[in-house]
Design an enzyme around this catalytic site. Sequence first.
Site, mmCIF file in Angstrom:
data_model
loop_
_atom_site.group_PDB
_atom_site.id
_atom_site.type_symbol
_atom_site.label_atom_id
_atom_site.label_comp_id
_atom_site.label_asym_id
_atom_site.label_seq_id
_atom_site.Cartn_x
_atom_site.Cartn_y
_atom_site.Cartn_z
ATOM 1 N N LYS A 55 9.621 1.005 -9.051
ATOM 2 C CA LYS A 55 8.659 -0.169 -8.660
ATOM 3 C C LYS A 55 8.252 -0.951 -8.206
ATOM 4 O O LYS A 55 7.485 -1.517 -7.171
ATOM 5 C CB LYS A 55 7.373 0.393 -9.456
ATOM 6 C CG LYS A 55 7.358 2.354 -9.266
ATOM 7 C CD LYS A 55 5.573 2.132 -11.076
ATOM 8 C CE LYS A 55 6.154 3.195 -11.143
ATOM 9 N NZ LYS A 55 5.230 3.776 -12.128
ATOM 10 N N GLN A 99 3.100 2.850 -17.607
ATOM 11 C CA GLN A 99 3.317 4.051 -17.420
ATOM 12 C C GLN A 99 3.596 4.840 -18.529
ATOM 13 O O GLN A 99 3.393 4.422 -20.093
ATOM 14 C CB GLN A 99 5.122 3.645 -17.644
ATOM 15 C CG GLN A 99 6.261 3.934 -16.888
ATOM 16 C CD GLN A 99 5.882 4.448 -15.772
ATOM 17 O OE1 GLN A 99 5.770 4.030 -14.725
ATOM 18 N NE2 GLN A 99 6.366 6.237 -15.659
ATOM 19 N N ASP A 122 -3.341 4.526 -10.321
ATOM 20 C CA ASP A 122 -3.135 5.895 -10.539
ATOM 21 C C ASP A 122 -4.078 6.861 -10.237
ATOM 22 O O ASP A 122 -4.158 7.898 -10.537
ATOM 23 C CB ASP A 122 -2.638 5.476 -12.118
ATOM 24 C CG ASP A 122 -1.031 5.877 -12.195
ATOM 25 O OD1 ASP A 122 -0.656 6.147 -10.998
ATOM 26 O OD2 ASP A 122 -0.226 6.079 -13.209
#
Length: 295
Positions: A55, A99, A122
């Site tokens: 990422k 995460q 997200d």
Amino acid sequence: MGESTLIDGKAIAAQLRAEVAVRVAKLKADHGLVPGLAVVLLGEDAASQVYVRNKAKQTLEAGMASFDHRLDAETSEATLLGLIEKLNADAGVHGILVQLPLPGQIDTARVLNAIDPAKDVDGFHPMNVGRLAAGEDALSPCTPRGCIILAKHVRGDLTGLEAVVIGRSNIVGKPLAQLLLRENATVTVAHSKTRDLPGVARRADLLFAAVGRPQLVTGDWIKPGATVIDVGINRIDTAEGKTKLVGDVDFASAQGIAGAITPVPGGVGPMTIACLLANTLDAACAINGVETPEI
Ligand code: NAP
């Protein structure tokens, strides 16, 4: 029937990342604005570390700023919430990603709910979940967003198509169903309690498998010519004593029946980070009240 068309998620994701990079450069030139993505990782989980490293690399390659926050696995919920509060207030950060999964001492919902919805790249904050369901502008979850791009790559306009989504998780199945509704598809969501799952799957012009069961969907579940998007990532043991990645679709038996199909790996997987970058760009523009640059 001939061979199924392979949907090259790697190439489509690379193209999307390149487009994001061009838009980021324009945003910088026109508004002096550099989108920034903060990724928070707790603990040493090997798979998560690889994912977070990728990422950061791809964020930088797109011309954005990347902020890595690595905390140890014993970090308290209060410390994590304190970091999120700081990132919410940081004008250089437009996207915040924590995460998952988080260690047991931490209430995941409390952490996700603490992220500023405007920075929730997200798309898991209840505000964005609600906006998506209400058909309003929202930051939508990355993997479902990637699935829609792949489906449209093959079928163009999805209006009126029969879409079947197997799986109803909050991170894939449900938001994918919402995005398909937005594209005017006719949507069925199937799950572990669905009766005659093969029969339901066979109705689909667009079949999405987001189950987490290796090779559950076999060729006889697939309507000839259907577009099959396999979200599953499962590690299985091979006869040679090694492990390999397979999807939720039995690729060998689907091949030749599906009109087009995503491979695993190299299908949906690469789209997720590309869509994360696209979400971060969108968030930076929305927060600063500017249009996402056209290319
Ligand atoms: P999840 O939270 O475990 O949800 C699985 C869903 O599948 C549930 O709704 C469950 O139904 C349903 N299901 C389970 N067994 C079934 C069966 N035998 N028949 C029909 N439905 C069944 O999983 P997830 O997080 O959505 O992830 C699904 C898969 O996608 C996993 O392999 C995961 O690794 C992969 N994934 C990939 C990406 C990516 O490519 N970037 C991102 C996220 C996830 P119930 O609700 O009835 O239990």
